[in-house]
Design a protein around this motif. Structure first.
Motif, PDB file in Angstrom:
ATOM      1  N   VAL A 148      15.068  55.976  12.982  1.00 13.83           N
ATOM      2  CA  VAL A 148      15.759  56.556  13.962  1.00 13.83           C
ATOM      3  C   VAL A 148      15.075  56.567  15.132  1.00 13.83           C
ATOM      4  O   VAL A 148      14.058  57.249  15.085  1.00 13.83           O
ATOM      5  CB  VAL A 148      16.569  57.763  13.454  1.00 13.83           C
ATOM      6  CG1 VAL A 148      17.239  58.550  14.480  1.00 13.83           C
ATOM      7  CG2 VAL A 148      17.270  57.586  12.146  1.00 13.83           C
ATOM      8  N   GLY A 149      15.717  56.405  16.259  1.00 14.34           N
ATOM      9  CA  GLY A 149      14.759  56.719  17.590  1.00 14.34           C
ATOM     10  C   GLY A 149      15.659  56.027  18.840  1.00 14.34           C
ATOM     11  O   GLY A 149      15.224  54.816  18.697  1.00 14.34           O
ATOM     12  N   TYR A 150      16.321  56.819  19.511  1.00  6.99           N
ATOM     13  CA  TYR A 150      16.840  56.263  20.808  1.00  6.99           C
ATOM     14  C   TYR A 150      15.859  55.288  21.450  1.00  6.99           C
ATOM     15  O   TYR A 150      16.544  54.606  22.218  1.00  6.99           O
ATOM     16  CB  TYR A 150      17.719  56.905  21.493  1.00  6.99           C
ATOM     17  CG  TYR A 150      17.123  58.019  22.593  1.00  6.99           C
ATOM     18  CD1 TYR A 150      16.814  57.896  23.653  1.00  6.99           C
ATOM     19  CD2 TYR A 150      16.417  59.092  21.749  1.00  6.99           C
ATOM     20  CE1 TYR A 150      16.143  58.609  24.521  1.00  6.99           C
ATOM     21  CE2 TYR A 150      15.637  60.106  22.534  1.00  6.99           C
ATOM     22  CZ  TYR A 150      15.459  59.872  23.905  1.00  6.99           C
ATOM     23  OH  TYR A 150      14.930  60.640  24.628  1.00  6.99           O
ATOM     24  N   LYS A 151      14.743  55.580  21.750  1.00  8.37           N
ATOM     25  CA  LYS A 151      13.762  55.051  22.627  1.00  8.37           C
ATOM     26  C   LYS A 151      13.575  53.653  22.057  1.00  8.37           C
ATOM     27  O   LYS A 151      13.092  52.751  22.813  1.00  8.37           O
ATOM     28  CB  LYS A 151      12.539  55.792  22.638  1.00  8.37           C
ATOM     29  CG  LYS A 151      12.902  57.309  23.490  1.00  8.37           C
ATOM     30  CD  LYS A 151      11.304  57.728  23.694  1.00  8.37           C
ATOM     31  CE  LYS A 151      11.739  59.125  24.454  1.00  8.37           C
ATOM     32  NZ  LYS A 151      10.670  60.004  24.712  1.00  8.37           N
ATOM     33  N   ASN A 152      13.964  53.254  20.866  1.00 12.09           N
ATOM     34  CA  ASN A 152      13.896  52.043  20.381  1.00 12.09           C
ATOM     35  C   ASN A 152      15.231  51.088  20.396  1.00 12.09           C
ATOM     36  O   ASN A 152      15.133  49.985  19.981  1.00 12.09           O
ATOM     37  CB  ASN A 152      13.366  51.930  18.878  1.00 12.09           C
ATOM     38  CG  ASN A 152      11.794  52.357  18.918  1.00 12.09           C
ATOM     39  OD1 ASN A 152      10.966  51.880  19.649  1.00 12.09           O
ATOM     40  ND2 ASN A 152      11.585  53.086  17.853  1.00 12.09           N
ATOM     41  N   ILE A 153      15.973  51.777  21.192  1.00  8.35           N
ATOM     42  CA  ILE A 153      17.114  50.910  21.792  1.00  8.35           C
ATOM     43  C   ILE A 153      16.860  50.142  22.811  1.00  8.35           C
ATOM     44  O   ILE A 153      16.977  50.950  23.876  1.00  8.35           O
ATOM     45  CB  ILE A 153      18.621  51.691  21.702  1.00  8.35           C
ATOM     46  CG1 ILE A 153      18.690  52.236  20.142  1.00  8.35           C
ATOM     47  CG2 ILE A 153      19.801  50.747  22.160  1.00  8.35           C
ATOM     48  CD1 ILE A 153      19.721  53.369  20.100  1.00  8.35           C
ATOM     49  N   ILE A 154      16.893  48.998  23.011  1.00  8.12           N
ATOM     50  CA  ILE A 154      16.715  48.403  24.391  1.00  8.12           C
ATOM     51  C   ILE A 154      18.096  47.832  24.944  1.00  8.12           C
ATOM     52  O   ILE A 154      18.707  46.948  24.380  1.00  8.12           O
ATOM     53  CB  ILE A 154      15.656  47.143  24.455  1.00  8.12           C
ATOM     54  CG1 ILE A 154      14.444  47.717  23.601  1.00  8.12           C
ATOM     55  CG2 ILE A 154      15.349  46.840  25.540  1.00  8.12           C
ATOM     56  CD1 ILE A 154      13.634  48.950  24.322  1.00  8.12           C
ATOM     57  N   PHE A 163      19.250  45.504  21.809  1.00 10.66           N
ATOM     58  CA  PHE A 163      18.206  45.108  20.887  1.00 10.66           C
ATOM     59  C   PHE A 163      17.774  46.245  20.259  1.00 10.66           C
ATOM     60  O   PHE A 163      17.400  47.234  20.914  1.00 10.66           O
ATOM     61  CB  PHE A 163      17.270  44.365  21.539  1.00 10.66           C
ATOM     62  CG  PHE A 163      16.052  43.998  20.808  1.00 10.66           C
ATOM     63  CD1 PHE A 163      16.358  43.071  19.649  1.00 10.66           C
ATOM     64  CD2 PHE A 163      14.901  44.211  21.280  1.00 10.66           C
ATOM     65  CE1 PHE A 163      15.269  42.637  18.657  1.00 10.66           C
ATOM     66  CE2 PHE A 163      13.613  43.766  20.416  1.00 10.66           C
ATOM     67  CZ  PHE A 163      13.941  42.957  19.017  1.00 10.66           C
ATOM     68  N   LEU A 164      17.778  46.271  18.946  1.00 11.96           N
ATOM     69  CA  LEU A 164      16.994  47.517  18.341  1.00 11.96           C
ATOM     70  C   LEU A 164      15.632  46.843  17.868  1.00 11.96           C
ATOM     71  O   LEU A 164      15.555  45.818  17.190  1.00 11.96           O
ATOM     72  CB  LEU A 164      17.836  47.509  16.870  1.00 11.96           C
ATOM     73  CG  LEU A 164      19.504  47.866  17.307  1.00 11.96           C
ATOM     74  CD1 LEU A 164      20.048  48.288  15.737  1.00 11.96           C
ATOM     75  CD2 LEU A 164      19.456  48.877  18.187  1.00 11.96           C
ATOM     76  N   LYS A 165      14.509  47.444  18.293  1.00  9.53           N
ATOM     77  CA  LYS A 165      13.193  46.937  18.139  1.00  9.53           C
ATOM     78  C   LYS A 165      12.744  47.002  16.669  1.00  9.53           C
ATOM     79  O   LYS A 165      11.884  45.967  16.490  1.00  9.53           O
ATOM     80  CB  LYS A 165      12.243  47.845  18.906  1.00  9.53           C
ATOM     81  CG  LYS A 165      12.423  47.811  20.183  1.00  9.53           C
ATOM     82  CD  LYS A 165      11.598  48.722  21.001  1.00  9.53           C
ATOM     83  CE  LYS A 165      10.227  48.330  21.024  1.00  9.53           C
ATOM     84  NZ  LYS A 165       9.410  49.315  21.838  1.00  9.53           N
ATOM     85  N   LEU A 166      13.283  47.897  15.770  1.00  5.33           N
ATOM     86  CA  LEU A 166      12.849  47.693  14.467  1.00  5.33           C
ATOM     87  C   LEU A 166      13.638  47.391  13.370  1.00  5.33           C
ATOM     88  O   LEU A 166      14.808  47.581  13.483  1.00  5.33           O
ATOM     89  CB  LEU A 166      12.331  49.447  14.150  1.00  5.33           C
ATOM     90  CG  LEU A 166      11.509  50.173  14.982  1.00  5.33           C
ATOM     91  CD1 LEU A 166      11.495  51.709  14.727  1.00  5.33           C
ATOM     92  CD2 LEU A 166      10.138  49.386  15.118  1.00  5.33           C
ATOM     93  N   LYS A 167      13.024  46.553  12.558  1.00  8.17           N
ATOM     94  CA  LYS A 167      13.865  45.913  11.547  1.00  8.17           C
ATOM     95  C   LYS A 167      14.266  47.240  10.643  1.00  8.17           C
ATOM     96  O   LYS A 167      13.759  48.349  10.557  1.00  8.17           O
ATOM     97  CB  LYS A 167      12.994  45.135  10.541  1.00  8.17           C
ATOM     98  CG  LYS A 167      12.998  43.535  11.217  1.00  8.17           C
ATOM     99  CD  LYS A 167      12.685  42.585  10.258  1.00  8.17           C
ATOM    100  CE  LYS A 167      12.497  41.022  10.730  1.00  8.17           C
ATOM    101  NZ  LYS A 167      12.368  40.353   9.495  1.00  8.17           N
TER     102      LYS A 167
END
Length: 337
Positions: A148-154, A163-167
């Motif tokens: 979980v972490g909105y900063k990993n939503i690009i 784009f979601l950075k993490l699998k």
């Protein structure tokens, strides 16, 4: 935060409406249906029954269209495609999906992560069915939110991609999406000349116009600790009211009440507030505020809402105390306690 498909909400809002034929020949028609994983009550005031019923059909079609775009429970939706490609590639989405994601990320920023659409990837380690007798370990709680972490939503506005950075990451709009849908339905009806109605998504309402008798719609509010009495009546002509709360889903551990609404940045349940109702012009925005304030708590929540004078709120604490934001004095609120 929490997805509506994972819990049921007890209505704290009661709609006082008159369904009848009146001298001006307007009629009121109402229909209840299940959409977006929850109950929708749709009320339309029109010149005749056929127009009202056709308008309700159009509202249902519009909500269904939006659900097919943004539902993270439908494998063919654009949001599901984004989730399926987490950590792999950006996914091109329609403009309205992209802009909804933009607005959601804005809420994450102004609430320092108290609101986060990537909560959909959270591990469900907290149980609110009566089976939980002790706190999860700190390690388990930390692990539950590692995706979980909105900063990993690009977001790429040029390509209109998400784009979601993490699998393993997922996004889900939940009640925010319902608020968006109710706003769209109101705008659709106004464009067609339907000047009065209500779209009620499981207690989150968008209201416009007046009742057939010319009076404002009235929203009654009940306290979950005293459900047999209405403590406030709020007349509404235009706008929305949304409620987030833990009146049915919670757990008490070591004498402390923990809400089913989880802080997405910490993995711990929100505490201190039993419910938050937000009033304002836009149901999507109001829903973002009500969810965020439940997580932020009383003081931080009041500090947040006072920055947005078009919105106001009523809070009910875990011990049943009723609080309201200072800007509520601008509304026709009739507190009964």
């Amino acid at each position: 935060m929490s997805n509506k498909k994972t819990f049921s909400r007890k209505f704290l809002l009661i709609l006082f409406a008159i369904s009848c034929f009146l001298g001006n020949a307007q009629v009121l028609r109402k229909r209840t249906t299940l959409l977006m994983g929850g109950r929708f009550d749709i009320t339309i005031v029109a010149q005749d029954s056929l127009t009202a019923e056709n308008s309700i059909d159009e509202i249902i079609a519009e909500i269904t269209r939006i659900e097919n775009l943004i539902s993270d429970w439908k494998p063919t939706s654009q949001v599901s495609e984004v989730n399926q490609n987490a950590g792999i590639r950006p996914v091109k989405v329609d403009k309205e999906v992209f802009e909804l994601a933009q607005r959601a990320l804005h809420f994450s920023e102004i609430t320092n992560g108290a609101f986060d659409i990537s909560f959909a990837a959270m591990d469900r380690i907290w149980k609110f069915d009566g089976s939980m007798t002790e706190m999860p370990s700190a390690e388990a709680i930390k692990k539950s939110v590692e995706k979980v972490g909105y900063k990993n939503i690009i977001l790429d506005s040029t390509q209109s991609t998400i784009f979601l950075k993490l699998k393993g990451m997922k996004i889900g709009f939940g009640a925010l999406g319902e608020g968006y849908a109710t706003n769209k339905c109101r705008d659709l009806m106004l464009a067609k000349g339907i000047t009065s109605g209500i779209v009620n998504a499981s207690g989150d309402m968008t209201v416009w116009g007046r009742q057939p008798n010319g009076k404002e719609w009235k929203i009654g509010m009940t306290n979950p600790f005293h459900t047999d009495e209405v403590f406030a009546v709020v007349p509404l002509k235009e706008g929305a009211v949304t409620t987030s709360g833990s009146y049915e889903k919670f757990v008490v551990l070591n004498g402390k009440r923990y809400s089913h609404i989880i802080n997405p940045s910490t993995g711990y349940p929100s505490t201190g507030l039993c419910s938050v109702s937000v009033f304002g012009p836009n149901a999507e925005t109001a829903n973002g505020f009500s969810t965020s304030i439940m997580v932020l708590g009383k003081e931080a929540g009041l500090n947040l809402i006072k920055k947005y004078p078009d919105y106001s709120c009523i809070m009910i604490t875990d011990n049943g105390k009723i609080l309201k934001s200072k800007n509520f004095k601008k509304t026709k609120l009739h507190l009964k306690n």
